[in-house]
Design a protein around this motif. Structure first.
Motif: not given
Length: 802
Positions: A654-664
């Protein structure tokens, strides 16, 4: 339900805060500390939450709505004050009220400790789902243990992880409401006597010890909705004192049983490398489910007065195998206390329970020694053996399976009780948490079960509390998206896709780049203040934050950093984009190799920082005691999201999703939800490398020999030799041997592809308009990973709430 937010003014918020300061804390506002203001503000927020929950619960009860009970050993909530005020829609009135009293609300957030109720993705997922359930106004209760200490507070001393107690309750207890009148007695040990009398089968449990489970309630509000989720936490208390021991002067013995019982709710995940640790874990798990199932049954009886419609009105969800014993516990209640026959009770159980599997790792699929289990839980042991007997008979007689298949599917095997098999046998639904993971479950892990009951298996890809990770943690980005498409996406994250229209808008991309820089500066300032660490905001912020485990391959990241350091030492003038490598992770206390990986990362940080030739180009930063609050500052600042597990090992992430949401931009393998992220953003907007899950299996089957790679690849050999011979005066012989001769997670096999992906990320980063475009596309495509979507799928396809 119409009520979306409180009709709250700054004046009313001020009155609430003042009342709690003066009446409960006995302090005048002009003399109160920030800690006292924090507690008063939290009490005021809790009052609003309790009022809202009472209305929501009463309405749900009057309408006879089906209830979801979510059982999990972890709920990683983070801090509650900001989340509660934000979701209630009263953040600004409270901010203004406090400003009127000369208090900065941001300072009050810092007074709250992260709740010590979880460790990693499993617990954070559970917390996200409570938020989404409340937002969608679905009646739900989460059940967990009230751990007095978090898993541990991580301290890095001379590069080694040390564990210290994480006492969070002094600042966190303000959110808890005790309910001692709803306590539950939980029985351990003893013996079972059975007899028939007047045509009825009686079961008597004798010589047991009792631990009292005392419930404490926390509330999680939905976002601008009428819903509130309840999190019920159980504290263990051993009633009374052994007066016989006390009277003969054995004071320690008199209270010793009390201490043993209360150890259940002291610390999450005791070290189970010894028998005492295994027993405590088993005590914890049964304590959780015995108290919770009793509570669910009582709540149902209070409303309906009968258990005949129990499965119709209750969905009990098992989050991973830790709460599996809820299955035989409900059977015990139905059989022993309610007089149900076996078949009738089993129908209730099958139609009530659903199970989410979170791992394919064999060591994480819980198994209990049968003798140890029987000594602690004799009646539950009997029931599990009977479930197993009937299961095996059904597999032979109805499905005509052969003995090897039945042995594979049995709950009892090799004198062990297999919790995952019990879940699959008893639950009406079994789901994985990403498309690839669910496919592996059906194809490999539970292949024989899926062959005879394919309809039982489904997928629900994980989701995150997107409002927390965007609306709260990344306000500058939230403002940009709102300016572009309006604010409706905060209630319906599928609308975030509209932001994709701006992928070629130069002004929006420039503003997005400036927001990322501001978030990087915020993180740098935070770390400088907290740790003295200085980061270069003009470098690439490359982030790997997750539990420390070999399959997540932090060691591959470290090895590539080492190889790159060696390369820069050889040629300091080579083209290289400055890069800051940020890590955050806790290793299990008994996991020595994981701790050695932390030591390696900290050693690299020290060596690189002390080398004037390279320190302006590379920087390694290990974030001590990584938690939710720190992640809320880190995630918006990240530019490269490292998701590099061996394909086929990570369930979702789920970290992958949070980082993606922040523009990573994700740099990762085709593993877990990375597969779905790649589908969502397109292969041009993600950096995929390495073997697929099928290629991993094929290479293993053909015979994988890391020694051959060591001999043939000079970059690998030089980096590994440095582990053996020494880096900055430190050697890592165990890690060296593991990678060179065993390499269970195939680091060396993917190493060259990983290095190439890192170099490609630098090329893309140097083209800033292109990289910003990729970043925007990732943000716009992340709406599908909102927990609202995931919970909606559970509600419709598994819990039957619609």
């Amino acid at each position: 339900m119409a009520n979306s937010a409180y009709d709250m003014s700054a004046d009313r918020a001020s009155r609430l805060i003042r009342r709690y300061l003066e009446e409960d804390l006995q302090v005048e506002p002009d003399r109160a500390s920030d800690q006292q203001f924090y507690k008063a503000t939290a009490m005021a927020a809790k009052q609003l939450l309790a009022e809202k929950y009472r209305r929501f619960s009463a309405q749900a009860g009057s309408q006879g709505k089906k209830q979801v009970s979510y059982l999990s050993m972890e709920f990683l909530l983070g801090r509650s004050l900001k989340n509660s005020l934000y979701n209630l829609g009263v953040l600004e009135p409270f901010r203004q009220a406090l400003e009127g009293m000369g208090v900065n609300l941001e300072n009050l957030y810092e007074q709250e400790p992260d709740a010590g109720l979880g460790n990693g993705g499993l617990g954070r997922l559970a917390a996200c789902y409570l938020d989404a359930l409340a937002t969608q106004e679905l009646p739900a209760t989460g059940y967990c243990i009230l751990y007095e200490y978090g898993i541990f507070q991580q301290k890095i001393i001379d590069g080694w992880q040390t564990e210290q107690p994480d006492l969070w309750l002094p600042g966190g207890e303000v959110w808890l409401t005790p309910r001692p009148d709803e306590s539950v007695a939980v029985r351990f040990g003893g013996r079972i006597e059975e007899f028939w009398e007047e045509g009825y089968h009686h079961v008597v449990h004798k010589d047991y010890t009792t631990v009292t489970a005392i419930p404490y309630d926390m509330y999680v509000s939905g976002y601008h909705s009428g819903g509130v989720s309840l999190l019920r936490l159980w504290q263990a208390k051993r009633p009374g004192v052994d007066m016989e021991s006390f009277n003969r002067g054995d004071y320690i013995g008199a209270f010793g049983q009390s201490s043993l019982g209360e150890a259940i709710s002291k610390i999450l995940y005791p070290n189970d490398s010894h028998t005492e640790g295994k027993l405590l874990r088993l005590r914890q798990q049964y304590f959780l489910v015995a108290a919770s199932v009793r509570d669910i049954v009582k709540r149902h009886m209070d409303i309906y007065g009968s258990l005949e419609n129990f499965a119709e009105k209750n969905a009990i969800h098992i989050n991973d195998t830790h709460p599996t014993l809820a299955i035989p516990e409900l059977m015990r209640i139905l059989l022993d206390e309610c007089g149900y026959g076996w078949d009738q009770a089993w129908d209730v159980v099958k139609n009530t329970f659903a199970y989410t599997n979170h791992t394919v790792l064999a060591e994480a699929l819980e198994r209990w020694n049968s003798d140890l289990f029987q000594s602690l839980l004799p009646r539950i042991h009997q029931i599990i053996l009977e479930i197993n007997r009937r299961l095996c008979a059904e597999l032979y007689e109805q499905y005509h399976l052969d003995s090897p298949a039945v042995a594979q599917m049995a709950i009892l095997g090799d004198h062990e009780l297999r919790m995952a098999n019990l879940c699959v046998a008893a639950c009406h639904s079994v789901n994985g948490v990403s498309g690839l993971h669910s496919e592996i479950i059906r194809r490999d892990l539970f292949r024989d079960f899926a062959a005879i009951q394919p309809e039982k298996f489904c997928n629900v890809t994980n989701g995150i509390a997107s409002r927390r990770w965007l609306g709260q943690a990344n306000p500058l980005l939230t403002d940009l998206i709102t300016d572009c498409i309006g604010g409706g996406f905060l209630k319906d994250f599928s609308r975030l896709a509209e932001f994709g229209r701006f992928r070629d808008d130069a002004q929006v991309l420039e503003r997005l780049a400036e927001i990322k820089r501001q978030n990087k500066l915020r993180l740098a300032e935070y770390l400088k203040r907290k740790t003295g660490e200085e980061l270069n905001p003009d470098s690439i912020f490359d982030v790997q934050v997750k539990r420390l485990h070999e399959y997540k391959r932090q060691q591959m990241n470290a090895l590539e950093i080492l190889a790159q350091y060696q390369s820069l030492k050889d040629d300091p003038d080579q083209d290289f984009t400055p890069r800051t490598y940020l890590f955050g992770a806790k290793a299990a206390p008994g996991y020595y190799l994981a701790k050695q990986i932390i030591k390696l990362l900290c050693t690299l940080a020290r060596v690189i920082d002390s080398d004037p030739q390279v320190r302006d180009k590379m920087r390694v930063c290990y974030l001590e005691d990584y938690n939710v609050t720190l992640s809320e500052i880190l995630m918006p600042a990240c530019e490269i999201s490292e998701q590099i597990s061996l394909a086929g090992k990570e369930a979702s992430g789920t970290g992958n999703m949070k980082l993606m949401l922040g523009g990573a931009v994700t740099l990762g393998t085709l593993d877990g939800a990375n597969v779905e992220i790649a589908q969502a953003v397109g292969r041009d907007n993600i950096l995929i490398f390495g073997m697929t899950a099928q290629e991993v299996e094929a290479r293993k089957a053909a015979g994988y020999h890391p020694e051959e790679i060591y001999q043939q690849n000079p970059i690998v050999r030089r980096a590994l030799d440095a582990l053996r011979d020494g880096i900055g005066g430190e050697t890592f012989p165990d890690l060296y041997r593991s990678l060179r001769y065993d390499d269970p997670y195939m680091v060396l096999a993917d190493f060259d592809a990983y290095r190439a992906a890192r170099r490609e990320s630098e090329r893309l980063y140097e083209n800033r308009p292109l990289f910003n475009r990729m970043s925007l596309i990732n943000i716009a495509a992340s709406g599908v990973f909102c927990a609202d979507r995931a919970v909606g799928e559970y509600a419709e396809h598994i819990w039957d709430l619609r």
